[in-house]
Design a protein around this motif. Structure first.
Motif, PDB file in Angstrom:
ATOM      1  N   THR A 151      19.333  17.025  -4.377  1.00  7.00           N
ATOM      2  CA  THR A 151      18.423  16.831  -5.505  1.00  7.00           C
ATOM      3  C   THR A 151      18.668  15.448  -6.082  1.00  7.00           C
ATOM      4  O   THR A 151      19.824  15.034  -6.242  1.00  7.00           O
ATOM      5  CB  THR A 151      18.662  17.901  -6.590  1.00  7.00           C
ATOM      6  OG1 THR A 151      18.354  19.171  -6.026  1.00  7.00           O
ATOM      7  CG2 THR A 151      17.786  17.674  -7.805  1.00  7.00           C
ATOM      8  N   VAL A 191      19.315  12.529  -8.554  1.00  7.14           N
ATOM      9  CA  VAL A 191      20.016  12.400  -9.827  1.00  7.14           C
ATOM     10  C   VAL A 191      19.632  11.097 -10.516  1.00  7.14           C
ATOM     11  O   VAL A 191      19.241  11.095 -11.680  1.00  7.14           O
ATOM     12  CB  VAL A 191      21.547  12.476  -9.651  1.00  7.14           C
ATOM     13  CG1 VAL A 191      22.261  12.252 -10.982  1.00  7.14           C
ATOM     14  CG2 VAL A 191      21.956  13.812  -9.029  1.00  7.14           C
ATOM     15  N   ALA A 219      22.584  14.881  -5.634  1.00  8.25           N
ATOM     16  CA  ALA A 219      23.525  15.989  -5.774  1.00  8.25           C
ATOM     17  C   ALA A 219      23.318  16.945  -4.610  1.00  8.25           C
ATOM     18  O   ALA A 219      22.182  17.373  -4.349  1.00  8.25           O
ATOM     19  CB  ALA A 219      23.312  16.726  -7.092  1.00  8.25           C
ATOM     20  N   VAL A 252      22.617  18.848 -12.595  1.00  8.65           N
ATOM     21  CA  VAL A 252      22.018  17.516 -12.508  1.00  8.65           C
ATOM     22  C   VAL A 252      21.955  16.868 -13.894  1.00  8.65           C
ATOM     23  O   VAL A 252      22.243  15.682 -14.056  1.00  8.65           O
ATOM     24  CB  VAL A 252      20.635  17.564 -11.834  1.00  8.65           C
ATOM     25  CG1 VAL A 252      19.888  16.263 -11.979  1.00  8.65           C
ATOM     26  CG2 VAL A 252      20.787  17.956 -10.363  1.00  8.65           C
TER      27      VAL A 252
END
Length: 134
Positions: A15, A17, A27, A127
């Protein structure tokens, strides 16, 4: 020269960041370890030596920044840093927070079991913590 494109496997497993001066900070979606991935935003790189001297210096500082932030946020005993590239040839650096007793301790995280993805709300919270701590 072609444009930077994130490898599909990194896109699927991580994901976003943040974007730093050189690297895209991601992440890893695996609850077993607090884990960041830095991907230099340069097209078609596979090796550290493919970076310019200046970019290698920036990357080293970004690795140190990510490791220090991850250690502070997680309370990890050790930060592991690795650049393998056997499955994903695009140059990327793993920064993994480790603790005695974690799933793979004391061995490497690669090839140890199956990733355990975050629930969506937990991933969003992780996050958010990273964004405020980086």
């Amino acid at each position: 020269m072609s444009e930077f494109v994130l490898h599909s496997r990194l896109e699927a497993d991580t994901t976003f960041v943040a974007d730093w001066s050189l690297s895209c900070v991601l992440a890893m979606n695996d609850t077993r370890y607090p884990w960041l991935v830095l991907v230099p935003r340069r097209a078609e790189l596979t090796e550290l030596h493919d970076l310019s001297v200046a970019d290698r210096a920036v990357l080293m500082e970004e690795i140190a920044r990510a490791g220090a932030a991850l250690k502070s946020l997680s309370g990890a005993a050790k930060i592991n840093v690795g650049a393998l590239g056997n499955l994903v040839p695009q140059l990327h650096i793993h920064i993994v927070a480790r603790n005695p007793g974690d799933f793979a301790w004391p061995g490497p995280v690669w090839g140890q079991g199956t990733a355990e993805p975050y629930e969506p709300a937990a991933l969003a919270a992780f996050v958010a913590r990273l964004r405020t701590g980086l």
